[in-house]
Design a protein around this motif. Sequence first.
Motif, short mmCIF file in Angstrom:
data_model
loop_
_atom_site.label_atom_id
_atom_site.label_comp_id
_atom_site.label_asym_id
_atom_site.label_seq_id
_atom_site.Cartn_x
_atom_site.Cartn_y
_atom_site.Cartn_z
N LEU A 80 0.86 -1.17 0.00
CA LEU A 80 0.00 0.00 0.00
C LEU A 80 0.90 1.22 0.00
O LEU A 80 1.77 1.36 0.85
CB LEU A 80 -0.89 0.00 1.25
CG LEU A 80 -1.88 -1.17 1.39
CD1 LEU A 80 -2.64 -1.05 2.70
CD2 LEU A 80 -2.83 -1.21 0.22
N ASN A 81 0.71 2.09 -0.97
CA ASN A 81 1.57 3.26 -1.08
C ASN A 81 1.44 4.19 0.11
O ASN A 81 2.40 4.83 0.50
CB ASN A 81 1.24 4.02 -2.38
CG ASN A 81 1.55 3.20 -3.61
OD1 ASN A 81 2.44 2.36 -3.59
ND2 ASN A 81 0.78 3.41 -4.66
N ILE A 247 -4.39 4.71 -4.27
CA ILE A 247 -4.55 3.49 -3.49
C ILE A 247 -6.01 3.27 -3.09
O ILE A 247 -6.44 2.15 -2.86
CB ILE A 247 -3.65 3.54 -2.24
CG1 ILE A 247 -3.54 2.16 -1.58
CG2 ILE A 247 -4.15 4.58 -1.24
CD1 ILE A 247 -2.91 1.12 -2.44
N SER A 250 -7.43 1.38 -6.15
CA SER A 250 -6.54 0.48 -6.86
C SER A 250 -7.06 -0.95 -6.85
O SER A 250 -8.01 -1.29 -6.14
CB SER A 250 -5.14 0.53 -6.23
OG SER A 250 -5.17 -0.08 -4.95
#
Length: 290
Positions: A80-81, A247, A250
């Motif tokens: 997860l960014n 995110i 996504s």
Amino acid sequence: MSGLDTVMEAPGRKTAPAGPPTGRSRFALKPYALLWRREMTRLRHNPIRLAMGLVTPLLFLVVLGTGLDAASSNLGKAQLNDYRAFLFPGTLILSVQAPAIAVGISLVWDRRLGMLRQMLVSPFPRSSIVLGLALGGATTGAVYGLLLLSVGGIAGIRYTPMLLVVVLEMLLVSLMFTSVGLLAAVTIRQVETFQIVVNLSLMPLMFFSGAMFPPNGLPGWLDIVVKLNPLTYGVDAIRRTLPGPDILTSEQTRLLLGDWQPPVVVELGLMAAITAAALGLATYRFSRSQ
């Protein structure tokens, strides 16, 4: 006096008085306004409660989100960014649930202190009393959510007109919590029992809602529990509506039922159906209260 000026009345028949409307519509709306205003007065005169209600969501967002984001980055396994952005929808749900459920607690206390008896003998329909309490609790919960939404920038949330849709979604989720809380309040008569039931119900609902981890790729039993949890769809609807990092929408974070991703409208419709069912049952049980 001419015949035009003379009104002939049949015996026992009354003529309707001329003039403005009788105000029945205003009378019907009065309980909604009174009970909603009561909840707003409680909120306004208890700023400490308002501040403390935001402590837990902020701790989740700032401490847990930042810590796990940093840890995953240091390990080089970040999927997860920005975990804070992923966690933010769950913290919004967390912020609206407590004040909404508090309306149910206040109703149980009203029964113990004798205030409920005064409501029951009022000339207002009992259904309007339940709906007035529900609207007041939902508004209180939405206020908490708005306060947390105002600091969403720390999670990368962008302030765009799309946030108005998020506010409406929060209001719906808050109304759902309030309706379920009122249903529990008109069923459970002891304050201690009510608090135990609520506490034992809310935490599992939050943990198994996809708020803390992506809802896909889970072990079999956990995947089933998450998909059966109605709160999962509320979290997912808010996550997909929030304007922010990629995110949020996504492939990693989207909710899938097999190969099908439920539309946001369907998820909100499920929340609305649960709300209507809980309100209907709460109204029925409240109407039979003595």
